[in-house]
Design an enzyme around this catalytic site. Structure first.
Site, short mmCIF file in Angstrom:
data_model
loop_
_atom_site.label_atom_id
_atom_site.label_comp_id
_atom_site.label_asym_id
_atom_site.label_seq_id
_atom_site.Cartn_x
_atom_site.Cartn_y
_atom_site.Cartn_z
N LYS A 48 -6.62 4.74 3.07
CA LYS A 48 -6.17 4.21 1.68
C LYS A 48 -7.09 4.88 0.85
O LYS A 48 -8.23 5.04 1.06
CB LYS A 48 -6.22 2.75 1.53
CG LYS A 48 -4.98 2.05 0.86
CD LYS A 48 -3.91 2.02 1.29
CE LYS A 48 -2.58 1.54 0.37
NZ LYS A 48 -1.48 1.11 1.02
N GLY A 80 1.90 7.24 -1.78
CA GLY A 80 2.24 6.24 -2.75
C GLY A 80 1.90 4.93 -2.28
O GLY A 80 1.87 4.43 -1.18
N ASP A 81 1.67 4.08 -3.41
CA ASP A 81 1.59 2.75 -3.41
C ASP A 81 1.65 2.38 -4.82
O ASP A 81 2.31 2.97 -5.74
CB ASP A 81 -0.16 2.32 -2.84
CG ASP A 81 -0.12 1.03 -2.64
OD1 ASP A 81 0.32 0.63 -1.63
OD2 ASP A 81 -0.72 0.01 -3.28
N1 GLU Z 1 1.38 2.44 0.46
C1 GLU Z 1 2.26 1.90 1.68
C2 GLU Z 1 1.55 1.03 2.58
O1 GLU Z 1 1.30 0.08 1.96
C3 GLU Z 1 2.92 3.24 2.21
C4 GLU Z 1 1.99 4.00 3.01
C5 GLU Z 1 2.31 5.49 3.42
O2 GLU Z 1 3.37 5.72 3.37
O3 GLU Z 1 1.38 6.21 4.04
O4 GLU Z 1 2.01 0.92 3.68
#
Ligand code: GLU
Length: 448
Positions: free
Chosen positions: A129, A168-169
């Site tokens: 992350k 994204g997040d």
């Molecule tokens: N941020 C999203 C999660 O919490 C997606 C992460 C991704 O697609 O790599 O899983």
């Protein structure tokens, strides 16, 4: 607080000692370790190989300066992060969060959760992350672009389709990913589609990725309802948040015959007894990047409240889709008293530990984010698959795959909970099933 298994308590003590002040990370680790007592009893080989002590320590943590120039020609400095937590199952995979609250403890909690979430999808992706304390709110497009370009200039050294694949997040959507991908492409002189997911449909993205976390959340909860011979038909639902996860969760609930009567943003919440108008919500939040109060101004059946908690709105099913620790013990008591029977986490760790205990003792079924919201990253893995084969699937095919994956995750959690003598305990099921797959891979790869 429950006591941890004697093999696990020292692991947690070491985490506290090594990561002072990172309360969200401590919380995420504790929640997983709490479920793993029966696993270490059954598998002393995991303890001998120090799998637990290794899994709580990120493989690599990167912190960097992100300098950029705002529209008034002032130099701004933000901090960038990428925590590459575990790559036993595949390249590090996980989103980037841009929000003023971001610091190392938030990125580590999210990265740690991501390991088990990604494992549960059954796909070949490790956990990581990243993000920044940059706040895109109120910034011009040009400022967001300059920030993203500066952020990627450093991040580009650390990522790659076989190494680490961000997405994204919170605060990172199509606009930000576009600027990030553009800068990566320029720096590397290569159109390496597989380096990021959540891309736009004209530049290597996948159908359904935008909808995937919200749709997947509801597919999972639909399976929970089916397992008790029930469905969303006629259910009154509250979904917190109004971002990418919330919007598509609301849309899917309503497609399945439920009514979503409330949603929120950081300024307050709206109640709309007629059911949320998704198109209007999208216009207010996605197109105009406005505040939720504008929804109530434009919709006669809706009212806006800036005080108190959205969880005071009575419902059958609660779906927290905003952010970590948004639903506390008193909210949980209110929900249980109002007759809520199912809570599913669309966001990452939105429920405090005390709130989760209230649900357990009140008999409210509680499904944790690492299982419920895994549809987003699972569809990211489908995007990687399409990029690798230079293919592009239809909406229907991709949506069918997502639904099948969510059903698989549900069944894996339910079966694992049964196997470990915890029927109906989705927390134990998700933690144990997610952990076991990573632990087996780590064991096979040796001490690395
Ligand atoms: N941020 C999203 C999660 O919490 C997606 C992460 C991704 O697609 O790599 O899983």
């Amino acid at each position: 607080m429950t006591q941890l298994h004697p093999h696990l308590a020292p692991v947690f003590d070491e985490v506290l000692h090594r990561n002072p002040g990172e309360s969200e990370f401590h919380q995420a680790v504790f929640e997983v370790l709490e479920s793993l007592g029966p696993v270490v009893t059954k598998r002393p080989d995991y303890v001998d190989a120090a799998i637990l002590r290794r899994i709580v320590e990120p493989e690599r943590q990167i912190i960097f300066r992100v300098p950029w120039v705002d529209d008034a020609s002032n130099v701004q400095i933000n901090r960038g992060f990428r925590v590459q937590f575990n790559s036993a199952l595949g390249p590090f995979k996980g989103g980037l969060r841009f929000h003023p609250s971001v610091y190392l403890g938030i990125v580590k909690f999210l990265g740690f959760e991501q390991i088990f979430k990604n494992s549960l999808t059954g796909m070949p992706i490790g956990g990581g992350k990243g993000g920044s304390d940059f706040d895109p709110k109120g910034k011009s497009d040009a400022e967001v672009m300059r920030f993203c370009q500066s952020f990627m200039t450093e991040l580009s050294r650390h990522i790659g389709q076989y190494t680490d694949v961000p997405a994204g997040d919170i605060g990172v959507g199509g606009r930000e990913l576009g600027y990030l991908f553009g800068q990566y492409k320029r720096l590397t002189n290569a159109y390496e589609s597989g380096v990021l997911t959540g891309k736009g449909l004209t530049w290597g993205g996948s159908q359904v990725r935008k909808e995937a976390t919200g749709y997947g959340t509801i597919y999972f909860l639909d399976e929970v309802l089916h397992s008790r011979g029930d469905s969303f038909e006629g259910k009154r639902v509250v979904v917190s948040g109004s971002g990418n996860v919330a919007i598509y969760a609301i849309e899917k609930v309503q497609q399945l015959g439920g009514t979503v009567v409330a949603c929120s943003d950081s300024s307050g919440y709206i109640v709309d007894e007629a059911g949320i108008d998704v198109e209007l919500l999208q216009d207010v939040k996605e197109v105009r990047r406005g505040r939720i109060a504008e929804y109530a101004e434009r919709r006669p059946s809706a009212s806006f409240t800036s005080e108190g908690s959205i969880w005071q709105v009575a419902c059958d099913i609660a779906v927290p889709c905003a952010t970590q620790n948004e639903l506390d013990e008193s909210d949980a008591n209110t929900l249980a008293a109002n007759g809520c029977t199912l809570v599913g986490e669309g966001a990452n760790m939105p429920t405090t530990q005390a709130a989760a205990r209230v649900f357990a003792s009140a008999g409210v079924t509680f499904a944790p984010g690492k299982a419920v919201n895994a549809g987003g990253v699972a569809t990211s893995a489908l995007e990687m698959q399409q990029n690798a084969s230079r293919d592009s699937w239809t909406f229907e095919h991709t949506d069918d795959r997502l639904e099948e994956i969510m059903k698989g995750i549900h069944d894996r959690c339910a079966e694992t909970a049964d196997e470990y003598g915890r029927p109906g305990d989705y927390v134990a099921g998700a933690n144990i099933a997610g952990f076991n797959r990573v632990a087996d891979a780590m064991l096979a790869l040796g001490v690395i």
